[in-house]
Design a protein around this motif. Structure first.
Motif, PDB file in Angstrom:
ATOM      1  N   UNK B  98       0.845  -1.201   0.000  1.00 34.60           N
ATOM      2  CA  UNK B  98       0.000   0.000   0.000  1.00 34.60           C
ATOM      3  C   UNK B  98       0.880   1.252   0.000  1.00 34.60           C
ATOM      4  N   UNK B  99       0.714   2.117  -0.980  1.00 41.92           N
ATOM      5  CA  UNK B  99       1.637   3.266  -1.121  1.00 41.92           C
ATOM      6  C   UNK B  99       1.300   4.431  -0.190  1.00 41.92           C
ATOM      7  N   UNK B 100       1.185   4.139   1.113  1.00 42.46           N
ATOM      8  CA  UNK B 100       0.966   5.200   2.109  1.00 42.46           C
ATOM      9  C   UNK B 100       2.130   5.293   3.082  1.00 42.46           C
ATOM     10  N   UNK B 101       3.188   4.538   2.840  1.00 40.53           N
ATOM     11  CA  UNK B 101       4.390   4.651   3.672  1.00 40.53           C
ATOM     12  C   UNK B 101       5.204   5.856   3.197  1.00 40.53           C
ATOM     13  N   UNK B 115      13.985  21.428   9.284  1.00 37.82           N
ATOM     14  CA  UNK B 115      13.768  20.949   7.924  1.00 37.82           C
ATOM     15  C   UNK B 115      13.133  19.557   7.997  1.00 37.82           C
ATOM     16  N   UNK B 116      12.154  19.323   7.170  1.00 36.92           N
ATOM     17  CA  UNK B 116      11.534  18.001   7.142  1.00 36.92           C
ATOM     18  C   UNK B 116      11.112  17.629   5.731  1.00 36.92           C
ATOM     19  N   UNK B 117      11.317  16.369   5.386  1.00 34.48           N
ATOM     20  CA  UNK B 117      10.862  15.838   4.096  1.00 34.48           C
ATOM     21  C   UNK B 117      10.048  14.575   4.360  1.00 34.48           C
ATOM     22  N   UNK B 118       8.870  14.511   3.739  1.00 36.41           N
ATOM     23  CA  UNK B 118       8.063  13.285   3.700  1.00 36.41           C
ATOM     24  C   UNK B 118       8.035  12.875   2.230  1.00 36.41           C
ATOM     25  N   UNK B 119       8.618  11.715   1.926  1.00 35.94           N
ATOM     26  CA  UNK B 119       8.692  11.287   0.527  1.00 35.94           C
ATOM     27  C   UNK B 119       7.927   9.985   0.327  1.00 35.94           C
ATOM     28  N   UNK B 120       6.955   9.998  -0.584  1.00 35.65           N
ATOM     29  CA  UNK B 120       6.230   8.786  -0.952  1.00 35.65           C
ATOM     30  C   UNK B 120       6.713   8.406  -2.354  1.00 35.65           C
ATOM     31  N   UNK B 121       7.607   7.422  -2.432  1.00 37.13           N
ATOM     32  CA  UNK B 121       8.280   7.175  -3.711  1.00 37.13           C
ATOM     33  C   UNK B 121       7.394   6.551  -4.786  1.00 37.13           C
TER      34      UNK B 121
END
Lengths: 266, 266
Positions: B98-101, B115-121
């Motif tokens: 499931x692509x919610x990680x 600084x923060x990055x949330x990346x859903x590849x």
């Protein structure tokens, strides 16, 4: 195995999914009004516009066929071919911007689900199941995974709130207590993941025909098992369904899950 | 507002997310061995390989900086700049396809998350928050939504099982009983949806620094509120955190949610 389904019907189902996708995309993550239906479930202009779009195509291409949809009245209920449409399964995911909802399109032939499409327009994933054909995701053959025991199984359900009856909640808690892990929040997408071999079990209650008709050919064509909690074929009519659906990667796991649900005998 | 963060650090954070993505994609929906850690949480070769990849880049580009990661030991804990990495937040979503990680990357400067990055590849979505800059999704400015009351609010949490203590479960049940709707199963993605203005509340417990450090700049730079359940700034250290995080679209909703949680006074 049943005779292979006519390719022109498969092409039409895929065309319906293609017609739905731009509508869903246009409204996704946009501020749109949300109405609460009688059962408190939300519906948006996107749900209605998708169903209208698909009904318009069907009226043109298959004027003799019946249509059962979530948002509008059933037409030609005694037709030999009947299309079953859920324009947006997982409206709560849709309105919160999570791409786990789907457009569900099924075709019933003399009361049997012979074709199913699960379309996720944001990720661009289209599952297809059709009698006599192996199920596919975006054209590539897929296969559910077997050989897992209950204590190795990953179980999905849309959310704990779908078990509205105490006996259903207790049964699901028993099953959940026996599996490796329980995840929530994937709507129809969870069944797609099961057909893909990524998830072992999906167990839900309170579903309507348009929530599950499309899932059956997809899961069966991937070698998985899907039935109601008693093991009987889900009722493919707008009325008279228990709405309790159990899907498993193989028959042994289905039986083990059924035993864990341990429904009292009627 | 704090001084705007140096662009070269932002570029490095984005480069780290880009380096992580192909590793996540390579293992996504593939049969890979899953180990259970001491706390029974799963870890895969993908988690380890992503963290190793990011640590290698940081050792080359920022040899003086500290690193706190989920899978390997902390290095240079007293450095002025410390990177905080969760290679795969939502490993259970990842291993069930499931692509919610997401890959979470934060930078602490003298103990503050700048600084923060949330990346859903899989969906190709990258949220970025940086002190002195408006938060973005794939480069486009985003804004949390305000003006919602508790009974209009959509609430997310990863799953009911994250509330391991009875008082946490009771508090979450009180909050859940007051909102419009509660959804589960989105991991870090839920915070991204809040920063996007699609979700109003996220409430979780049992989180570690690497689960939330990256979320703080993203939500704050979108005008949202994020703190621990008491309203205090979350502890940005590997030890001493309550792990109870509450995020809201605006301050009024945060306060209303806090009141609904109604934690007993210590």
């Amino acid at each position: 195995m049943a005779a292979a389904l006519d390719r022109s019907l498969i092409a039409l189902a895929l065309r319906l999914a293609e017609a739905a996708a731009p509508v869903a995309k246009r409204y996704f993550r946009q501020p749109i009004p949300i109405d609460d239906k009688a059962d408190a479930s939300p519906v948006t202009v996107a749900d209605r516009e998708i169903e209208e779009t698909l009904r318009r195509i069907l009226a043109q291409e298959r004027p003799e066929d019946g249509v059962i949809g979530e948002e509008f009245a059933t037409t030609r209920p005694s037709a030999r071919h009947t299309w079953v449409i859920d324009p947006i399964d997982g409206t709560r995911s849709f309105i919160t911007g999570k791409p786990c909802f789907g457009t569900l399109i099924a075709l019933l032939y003399e009361g049997e689900a012979v074709l199913g499409v699960i379309s996720q327009p944001i990720t661009g994933e289209t599952w297809l199941g059709a009698a006599g054909h192996a199920s596919t995701l975006n054209g590539a053959e897929i296969r559910a995974r077997g050989g897992r025991t209950l204590d190795q199984a990953y179980l999905y359900a849309t959310g704990p709130e779908i078990f509205t009856r105490a006996d259903e909640r207790d049964a699901f808690a028993r099953l959940s207590g026996r599996v490796k892990n329980t995840r929530f929040g994937a709507d129809c997408y969870a069944y797609g993941l099961l057909a893909l071999g990524c998830v072992d079990l999906v167990c839900e209650a309170g579903l309507k025909i348009y929530d599950y008709a499309a899932l059956l050919p997809v899961i069966r064509g991937a070698g998985g098992i899907v039935a109601d909690w008693t093991g009987a074929a889900p009722v493919l009519a707008a009325e008279g369904t228990t709405g309790r659906i159990l899907a498993a990667g193989d028959a042994a796991l289905f039986a083990a899950a059924q035993e864990a649900l341990a429904l009292p005998h009627p």
